[in-house]
Design a protein around this motif. Structure first.
Motif, short mmCIF file in Angstrom:
data_model
loop_
_atom_site.label_atom_id
_atom_site.label_comp_id
_atom_site.label_asym_id
_atom_site.label_seq_id
_atom_site.Cartn_x
_atom_site.Cartn_y
_atom_site.Cartn_z
N SER A 92 63.73 7.01 80.58
CA SER A 92 62.42 7.65 80.94
C SER A 92 61.27 6.97 80.06
CB SER A 92 62.44 9.02 79.99
OG SER A 92 61.31 9.80 79.89
N SER A 382 59.87 22.55 83.13
CA SER A 382 60.43 21.32 83.70
C SER A 382 61.01 21.60 84.93
CB SER A 382 61.32 20.30 82.76
OG SER A 382 62.43 21.18 82.45
N ILE A 407 67.98 14.33 87.62
CA ILE A 407 66.60 13.97 87.55
C ILE A 407 65.89 14.95 86.87
CG2 ILE A 407 64.68 12.98 88.74
CD1 ILE A 407 66.83 11.87 90.81
N GLU A 408 65.18 14.88 85.87
CA GLU A 408 64.29 15.97 85.19
C GLU A 408 62.85 15.62 85.47
OE1 GLU A 408 64.97 17.05 81.23
OE2 GLU A 408 63.58 18.44 81.25
N ARG A 409 61.94 16.44 85.88
CA ARG A 409 60.56 16.25 85.94
C ARG A 409 60.08 17.17 85.02
NH1 ARG A 409 56.64 13.07 85.36
NH2 ARG A 409 54.77 14.03 85.54
N THR A 420 59.23 11.82 83.31
CA THR A 420 60.51 11.75 84.26
C THR A 420 61.74 11.32 83.68
OG1 THR A 420 59.27 11.88 86.40
CG2 THR A 420 61.42 11.25 86.40
#
Lengths: 430, 233
Positions: A92, A382, A407-409, A420
């Motif tokens: 990140s 998120s 995948i974390e936004r 992200t």
């Protein structure tokens, strides 16, 4: 005129009878290959299989157990030892975080000659962390750079604890109603008690909501009636370590749908309350008004929660929808949390996809700020996408082996800027 | 040094770990309530975990299961290290029942087949589907269908192998007379999967707690079938 009588029907009847008689005779001549195995039909005749066919019935009263060594007693029966490897790398904003671990889990059940009376579960990990950043499945790890020996579950269940005081009729009537738990386990809020998130990247709400997803507690759980289960505990409110820093602890209660709803309709759900005082450094750091009113890290806490999960079979696999919501307060700050998740698992149990949206709102802005200080925002939210390929995905979850891309936004942040986070995970549990 | 010790401890734990019986096999979702439903007079129950790969002679048992079930084992649901849970049900100190469940793959998903057994005669008292993901779930869960299994033993399934080939109309073929509630309909494959699940469950019960008392029927069915096949040639 009298109708003319034909002889043809009699001839046909006689022919049919003869045919049947012949068929019966020839069938009787064939030996049924199982006839001599059927003891009741051949009583009095020598049956070579009689001793096998009629084994001695089990004794009415179980034989007293043979004396065993304590090691046999402990490890020989109803003892589970599971191993675990987790390799995880997250990226990140130019930062690379490595979190690798080996671990194990033990589960032991104890029985008397006629009843299973207790179970113990413990999970340990030896973790190596380098350059920790905030990821959804390692909130506690932010301050544990380097090697760290961790415990996760650590609890003892005693089943039907009032049995020694009951008659046989009462034991039968209250079976499964009064079980006692002491130790460290998931909080009785949301679906965590019914969900093993030990190895997954996607997590449920509790860690973000309370600062910990497990706590030290003692209390009762069991069957309330044919439709509902209950959990009722006193919690220390201290999170990882059992410690007292002046907090009164919390009472947690959850009433949930009986497991038969999950089996019959794919439905899980419940309502829960937690109230009291917990230790949460994060809650104090996050909100100036909480910091002003809290006694050190001791935060006055109240949450009411509603949760549901629905699993549906579709032609190519399974779809699961999850919701967790809580409302309450930290000191005087109102708090509202929401989590929505949709998950698909292919019929082969080899491929899974999940998406999660989580939003944590806290009414932080009511108190005056110190001059020059930036007021934290009200919302952390998120959205995350999780892709998994399973090498093993046992339906009982006793053998798990996967690689996962998550995948974390981050959409909104109370503190800091949204980033992200990309996580690659290898996990094996066997 | 501390790191080294931690790493060594971890390696020792992993290397020295014996494979233990898993206690998380095909379990009843709420044992106390489910067993009470099956045996209203019960007072207590015992759970025992069984896993072939940790049992003495487990490999031979696994081979025996493969041979006796009469079809390939599923690589996801029916592996060598699949855990099972056996429930023994008591009234006071008397054993009044045995309950055991298995998972089998169905067309629509997983089928969890639980059998409540007579501990002495090894006959099925009741067939219960715990999880049944099938378009035919309603029909298969209906009492009228499940009742057809009551009183059957593993011997009846072994005998069915012979009768199916040699004398399909025989009234001694109790398994052959079980009527599918979804013949030709949607989910009809799950009827066969359910019957297979019952058979698998009975084979495991024969291995786990009935001292293989039905083996003579298996051997005899095998011999008789061989004769039938030889006769056909």
């Amino acid at each position: 005129m009298e109708p003319k009588r034909s002889t043809a029907p009699f001839v046909r009847l006689a022919f049919t009878a003869a045919l049947l008689a012949w068929a019966a005779a020839s069938h009787a001549g064939e030996k049924d290959p199982f006839e001599d195995l059927e003891k009741p039909k051949r009583e009095g005749e020598g049956d070579p299989f009689e001793d096998i066919e009629a084994p001695k019935p089990p004794p009415e009263k179980p034989a007293p157990p043979k004396p065993k060594s304590w090691t046999d007693d402990l490890f020989g029966q109803n003892f589970t030892f599971k191993r675990e490897i987790m390799l995880q790398t997250s990226y990140s904003d130019g930062e690379l975080y490595n979190r690798h671990s080996v671990g194990f889990e033990v589960l032991k059940k104890w029985s008397t000659p006629t009843a299973t009376v207790a179970a113990f579960n413990a999970q340990f990990r030896f973790v190596r962390r380098d350059n920790p950043i905030e990821v959804s499945n390692d909130g506690e790890g932010m301050e544990r750079e380097g090697w760290y020996g961790e415990f996760h579950n650590f609890y003892l269940d005693l089943y039907n604890v009032f049995n020694p005081l009951m008659s046989d009729e009462a034991k039968g009537a209250h079976l499964g109603r009064f079980n006692f738990r002491i130790g460290r386990f998931y909080l009785p809020m949301g679906l965590n008690l019914q969900t093993d998130t030990h190895g997954t990247v996607l997590q449920l709400s509790n860690e973000r909501n309370f600062g910990f997803e497990r706590d030290w507690y003692a209390g009762f759980w069991g069957t309330l009636n044919p439709y509902l289960n209950y959990d009722l505990y006193y919690l220390l409110g201290s999170g990882y370590y059992p410690k007292f820093k002046g907090q009164s602890g919390m009472v947690g209660a959850r009433v949930s749908l009986a497991d038969s709803f999950n089996v019959d309709y794919g439905l899980q759900g419940g309502v829960a309350l937690m109230a009291g005082e917990r230790l949460s450094e994060m809650a104090v750091m996050r909100s100036p008004s909480v910091a002003m009113r809290a006694d050190g890290d001791v935060v006055d806490t109240f949450r009411a929660g509603l949760d549901a999960r629905y699993r549906r079979t579709v032609p190519t696999g399974w779809l699961t929808f999850t919701f967790e919501g809580t409302a309450g307060r930290d000191e005087r700050d109102d708090v509202l949390t929401q989590l929505y998740e949709a998950e698909y698992l292919h019929r082969s149990r080899k491929v899974g996809v999940a998406a999660q949206f989580r939003r944590f709102w806290q009414d932080i802005g009511r108190d005056p700020m110190m001059p020059g200080m930036k007021r934290p925002d009200d919302v952390d939210s998120s959205v995350a996408l999780d892709l998994t390929y399973y090498f093993r995905n046992d339906i009982t979850q006793s053998n798990l082996h996967w690689v996962k891309l998550n995948i974390e936004r981050q959409l909104q942040r109370q503190m800091g800027s949204p980033e992200t986070v990309i996580t690659l995970q290898y996990y094996r549990y066997w | 040094m501390r790191r080294l010790l931690l790493a060594l401890a971890a390696v020792c734990l992993l290397a020295g770990a014996r494979r233990a019986e898993a206690a998380v096999g095909c379990t009843l979702s709420n044992p106390a309530r489910d067993l009470k439903f099956l045996y209203p007079a019960m007072t207590t129950y015992r759970e025992e975990a069984r896993q072939l790969d940790t049992m003495p002679g487990g490999k031979e048992m696994f081979e025996a299961l493969k041979e006796r079930i009469g079809s390939d084992l599923d690589p996801v649901y029916e592996t060598y290290d699949t855990p099972y849970t056996l429930y023994t049900v008591y009234r006071g100190e008397e054993v009044i029942g045995i309950v055991h469940g298995v998972n089998v793959p169905g067309k629509g998903g997983v089928i969890q087949v639980f059998l409540s057994m007579d501990p002495k005669s090894a006959e099925i008292r009741q067939l219960v589907f715990q999880r049944l993901e099938s378009p035919a779930a309603r029909a298969l869960k209906a009492e009228a269908f499940r009742k057809q299994f009551e009183g059957l033993t593993l011997a009846d399934f072994y005998k069915h192998d012979y009768y199916r080939a040699a004398d399909p109309q025989s009234d001694k073929d109790k398994v052959g007379r079980i009527a599918s509630p979804v013949k030709g309909g949607e989910g009809s494959e799950d009827f066969a999967a359910s019957v297979r699940g019952v058979r698998k469950n009975l084979i495991l019960l024969d291995l786990f707690c009935y001292n293989r008392r039905h083996e003579p029927f298996f051997e005899r069915a095998k011999e008789a079938l061989a004769k039938v096949k030889a006769g056909e040639k």
